[in-house]
Design an enzyme around this catalytic site. Structure first.
Site, PDB file in Angstrom:
ATOM      1  N   THR A   1       0.825  -1.208   0.000  1.00 44.95           N
ATOM      2  CA  THR A   1       0.000   0.000   0.000  1.00 44.95           C
ATOM      3  C   THR A   1       0.859   1.258   0.000  1.00 44.95           C
ATOM      4  O   THR A   1       2.001   1.229   0.472  1.00 44.95           O
ATOM      5  CB  THR A   1      -0.903  -0.018   1.257  1.00 44.95           C
ATOM      6  N   ASP A   2       0.283   2.368  -0.459  1.00 39.08           N
ATOM      7  CA  ASP A   2       0.987   3.655  -0.378  1.00 39.08           C
ATOM      8  C   ASP A   2       1.050   4.165   1.059  1.00 39.08           C
ATOM      9  O   ASP A   2       1.800   5.088   1.359  1.00 39.08           O
ATOM     10  CB  ASP A   2       0.322   4.703  -1.296  1.00 39.08           C
ATOM     11  N   GLU A   3       0.251   3.537   1.952  1.00 41.98           N
ATOM     12  CA  GLU A   3       0.212   4.039   3.334  1.00 41.98           C
ATOM     13  C   GLU A   3       1.544   3.837   4.056  1.00 41.98           C
ATOM     14  O   GLU A   3       1.788   4.464   5.086  1.00 41.98           O
ATOM     15  CB  GLU A   3      -0.933   3.371   4.113  1.00 41.98           C
TER      16      GLU A   3
ATOM     17  N   TYR B   1      -1.680  -0.755  10.990  1.00 43.69           N
ATOM     18  CA  TYR B   1      -1.844  -1.403   9.688  1.00 43.69           C
ATOM     19  C   TYR B   1      -0.662  -1.089   8.773  1.00 43.69           C
ATOM     20  O   TYR B   1       0.001  -1.993   8.260  1.00 43.69           O
ATOM     21  CB  TYR B   1      -3.150  -0.946   9.023  1.00 43.69           C
TER      22      TYR B   1
ATOM     23  N   SER C   1       2.591  -2.636   9.834  1.00 41.51           N
ATOM     24  CA  SER C   1       2.702  -4.083   9.576  1.00 41.51           C
ATOM     25  C   SER C   1       2.952  -4.340   8.089  1.00 41.51           C
ATOM     26  O   SER C   1       3.700  -5.248   7.724  1.00 41.51           O
ATOM     27  CB  SER C   1       1.449  -4.817  10.065  1.00 41.51           C
ATOM     28  N   LYS C   2       2.354  -3.535   7.219  1.00 42.22           N
ATOM     29  CA  LYS C   2       2.606  -3.694   5.777  1.00 42.22           C
ATOM     30  C   LYS C   2       4.054  -3.296   5.463  1.00 42.22           C
ATOM     31  O   LYS C   2       4.723  -3.933   4.637  1.00 42.22           O
ATOM     32  CB  LYS C   2       1.638  -2.841   4.950  1.00 42.22           C
TER      33      LYS C   2
ATOM     34  N   ASP D   1     -12.495  12.511  14.334  1.00 42.28           N
ATOM     35  CA  ASP D   1     -11.490  11.981  13.405  1.00 42.28           C
ATOM     36  C   ASP D   1     -10.849  10.705  13.939  1.00 42.28           C
ATOM     37  O   ASP D   1     -10.819  10.471  15.148  1.00 42.28           O
ATOM     38  CB  ASP D   1     -10.402  13.043  13.151  1.00 42.28           C
TER      39      ASP D   1
HETATM   40  P1  NAD Z   1      -9.494  -7.600   2.169  1.00 46.76           P
HETATM   41  O1  NAD Z   1      -9.433  -7.310   3.630  1.00 46.76           O
HETATM   42  O2  NAD Z   1     -10.757  -7.335   1.431  1.00 46.76           O
HETATM   43  O3  NAD Z   1      -9.125  -9.140   1.913  1.00 46.76           O
HETATM   44  C1  NAD Z   1      -8.081  -9.789   2.572  1.00 46.76           C
HETATM   45  C2  NAD Z   1      -8.214 -11.284   2.330  1.00 46.76           C
HETATM   46  O4  NAD Z   1      -7.118 -11.936   2.979  1.00 46.76           O
HETATM   47  C3  NAD Z   1      -9.497 -11.900   2.875  1.00 46.76           C
HETATM   48  O5  NAD Z   1     -10.058 -12.774   1.920  1.00 46.76           O
HETATM   49  C4  NAD Z   1      -9.024 -12.672   4.109  1.00 46.76           C
HETATM   50  O6  NAD Z   1      -9.844 -13.796   4.374  1.00 46.76           O
HETATM   51  C5  NAD Z   1      -7.632 -13.059   3.684  1.00 46.76           C
HETATM   52  N1  NAD Z   1      -6.741 -13.306   4.825  1.00 46.76           N
HETATM   53  C6  NAD Z   1      -6.598 -12.548   5.944  1.00 46.76           C
HETATM   54  N2  NAD Z   1      -5.687 -13.101   6.757  1.00 46.76           N
HETATM   55  C7  NAD Z   1      -5.213 -14.215   6.134  1.00 46.76           C
HETATM   56  C8  NAD Z   1      -4.245 -15.199   6.466  1.00 46.76           C
HETATM   57  N3  NAD Z   1      -3.573 -15.153   7.630  1.00 46.76           N
HETATM   58  N4  NAD Z   1      -4.008 -16.202   5.582  1.00 46.76           N
HETATM   59  C9  NAD Z   1      -4.704 -16.279   4.417  1.00 46.76           C
HETATM   60  N5  NAD Z   1      -5.654 -15.389   4.062  1.00 46.76           N
HETATM   61  C10 NAD Z   1      -5.900 -14.357   4.910  1.00 46.76           C
HETATM   62  O7  NAD Z   1      -8.269  -6.804   1.542  1.00 46.76           O
HETATM   63  P2  NAD Z   1      -8.152  -6.089   0.116  1.00 46.76           P
HETATM   64  O8  NAD Z   1      -8.736  -4.737   0.225  1.00 46.76           O
HETATM   65  O9  NAD Z   1      -8.613  -7.007  -0.954  1.00 46.76           O
HETATM   66  O10 NAD Z   1      -6.565  -5.912   0.023  1.00 46.76           O
HETATM   67  C11 NAD Z   1      -5.743  -6.922  -0.544  1.00 46.76           C
HETATM   68  C12 NAD Z   1      -4.290  -6.520  -0.379  1.00 46.76           C
HETATM   69  O11 NAD Z   1      -4.079  -5.261  -1.023  1.00 46.76           O
HETATM   70  C13 NAD Z   1      -3.864  -6.332   1.067  1.00 46.76           C
HETATM   71  O12 NAD Z   1      -2.558  -6.826   1.214  1.00 46.76           O
HETATM   72  C14 NAD Z   1      -3.898  -4.831   1.273  1.00 46.76           C
HETATM   73  O13 NAD Z   1      -2.944  -4.431   2.238  1.00 46.76           O
HETATM   74  C15 NAD Z   1      -3.511  -4.341  -0.106  1.00 46.76           C
HETATM   75  N6  NAD Z   1      -4.040  -3.010  -0.442  1.00 46.76           N
HETATM   76  C16 NAD Z   1      -5.388  -2.762  -0.427  1.00 46.76           C
HETATM   77  C17 NAD Z   1      -5.858  -1.501  -0.778  1.00 46.76           C
HETATM   78  C18 NAD Z   1      -7.324  -1.191  -0.816  1.00 46.76           C
HETATM   79  O14 NAD Z   1      -7.704  -0.050  -1.115  1.00 46.76           O
HETATM   80  N7  NAD Z   1      -8.216  -2.137  -0.574  1.00 46.76           N
HETATM   81  C19 NAD Z   1      -4.956  -0.491  -1.116  1.00 46.76           C
HETATM   82  C20 NAD Z   1      -3.594  -0.777  -1.105  1.00 46.76           C
HETATM   83  C21 NAD Z   1      -3.141  -2.048  -0.779  1.00 46.76           C
END
Ligand code: NAD
Length: 352
Positions: free
Chosen positions: A136-138, A161, A164-165, A290
């Site tokens: 993520t960009d975060e 969050y 951890s990323k 907030d």
């Molecule tokens: P989400 O929360 O919708 O989905 C996460 C999935 O991971 C779920 O299906 C969950 O069951 C599974 N999961 C969680 N813990 C697990 C584990 N220990 N083992 C196996 N599966 C597990 O997340 P998302 O929004 O689809 O994001 C996907 C990825 O993209 C993440 O890594 C997130 O950090 C990154 N990301 C998301 C966004 C966003 O806007 N949604 C932006 C930037 C980066």
């Protein structure tokens, strides 16, 4: 290499499910194996359209379960691992950071260990193998009113969050530099589109608006995010895993910076048109306390992936929001079913 086998961790989540449908559609020779723990955020309903496809398979498991990952690798022989499994909601990380460290940091570590073992055991068959880590960009922290995050920006995560990323990103990097694992990392901005769990801003506001509930906006609503259409993101992930250079990172953005309040007002305007009622939906907007440590602005310079891998987002924010709202209008049952568990669209992340 033989026909591609994509091993998608977190494939039952928001981006993962969209990615699975995208891969099955655009790579007709590929097999797609979803590996997902099925937490509250993982929804089999989102994968339902794939279930009749013989090229699709689901394995329920934790990325931190190295032995199950290893055994699954031996059976399905992935050519590409795409790691999307994560705890992903900032507000939840404020209320309970432990599971974020466990999955995002330790889980990624265990997955890398299993991957390294697999690649070393099958050196000849795994030429061209790639491990894509989706981040993520975060991780870069917060920007002032100007400037953009580049791949060179300093890591300054501000929430449990994003911390951890960031930890996971560093471990992935180290596995390339230390062990030569062919990894690629992407850092992207906020995604939106179908199948997003209704605790995130866009689906939450859409569904609350339809039910006549308050539309919560944090603080003064002036926090800025770049919005990326989820299927544009999936296209970027595919070029990154297929053509990205091992050891490199790529920022992915949607060229759509918007203040949160403007996102909410745009959703209201679309609903005024598609589901008119006596009063305007924007009258339901309510400013709430907030989020602690709320980053002010994120914005992405995505010129590297555009220049080196030819990726460009195709969707404008206005068209994407309309499609998203239409999708939620047509899929109320999906939303009802995925929130039928413990989450009821209440406010999370007070940090108290
Ligand atoms: P989400 O929360 O919708 O989905 C996460 C999935 O991971 C779920 O299906 C969950 O069951 C599974 N999961 C969680 N813990 C697990 C584990 N220990 N083992 C196996 N599966 C597990 O997340 P998302 O929004 O689809 O994001 C996907 C990825 O993209 C993440 O890594 C997130 O950090 C990154 N990301 C998301 C966004 C966003 O806007 N949604 C932006 C930037 C980066």
């Amino acid at each position: 290499m033989s026909d591609p086998v994509f091993f998608v961790t977190g494939g039952a989540g928001f981006i993962g499910a969209n990615l699975v449908h995208h891969l099955l559609a655009v790579r007709p020779n590929a097999r797609v194996v979803v590996y997902d723990k099925l937490t509250y955020a993982g929804n089999l309903d989102s994968l339902e359209p794939a279930t009749k496809n013989p090229r699709y398979e689901l394995v329920q498991g934790d990325i931190a379960d190295r032995e199950l990952v290893r055994a699954t690798f031996e059976r399905v022989r992935p050519t590409h691992v795409m790691n999307l499994a994560a705890e992903s909601h900032v507000d939840r990380s404020i209320d309970g950071p432990g599971v974020f460290m466990q999955t995002n940091v330790m889980g990624t570590f265990e997955l890398l260990q299993a991957t390294l073992g697999y690649v070393r055991a099958h050196e000849t068959e795994t030429r061209g193998f790639r491990f894509l880590h989706v981040s993520t960009d975060e991780v870069f922290g917060s920007l002032g009113p100007t400037g953009l995050f580049t791949e060179e920006s300093q890591y300054q995560p501000n929430s449990p969050y994003s911390a951890s990323k960031a930890g996971a990103d560093h471990i992935v990097r180290a596995y390339h530099h230390t062990y030569g694992l062919p990894v690629v990392t992407t850092n992207c901005s906020n995604n939106y589109g179908p199948y997003q769990f209704p605790e995130k801003l866009i689906p939450l506001v859409t569904l609350n608006a339809l039910e006549g509930k308050p539309l919560p906006v944090y603080g003064d609503g002036a926090n800025v995010r770049d919005w990326l259409w989820v299927l544009d993101h999936c296209a970027a992930l595919l070029v990154a895993v297929e053509r990205g250079k091992p050891g490199e990172t790529y920022n992915v953005g949607g060229r759509s910076e918007r203040r949160n309040i403007d996102v909410v007002k745009t959703i209201c305007a679309v609903l005024d048109e598609l589901r008119p009622k006596a009063t305007k939906y924007a009258e339901q907007i309510t400013f709430v306390k907030d989020r602690p440590g709320h980053d002010r602005r994120y914005a992405i310079d995505a010129s590297k992936i555009e220049r080196e891998l030819g990726f460009r987002p195709t969707m404008t924010f206005e068209a994407g929001i309309r499609k998203t709202v239409e999708w939620y209008l047509e899929n109320r049952t999906w939303a009802d079913r995925v929130t039928a568990g413990t989450y009821r669209r209440e406010r999370l992340g007070h940090g108290t």
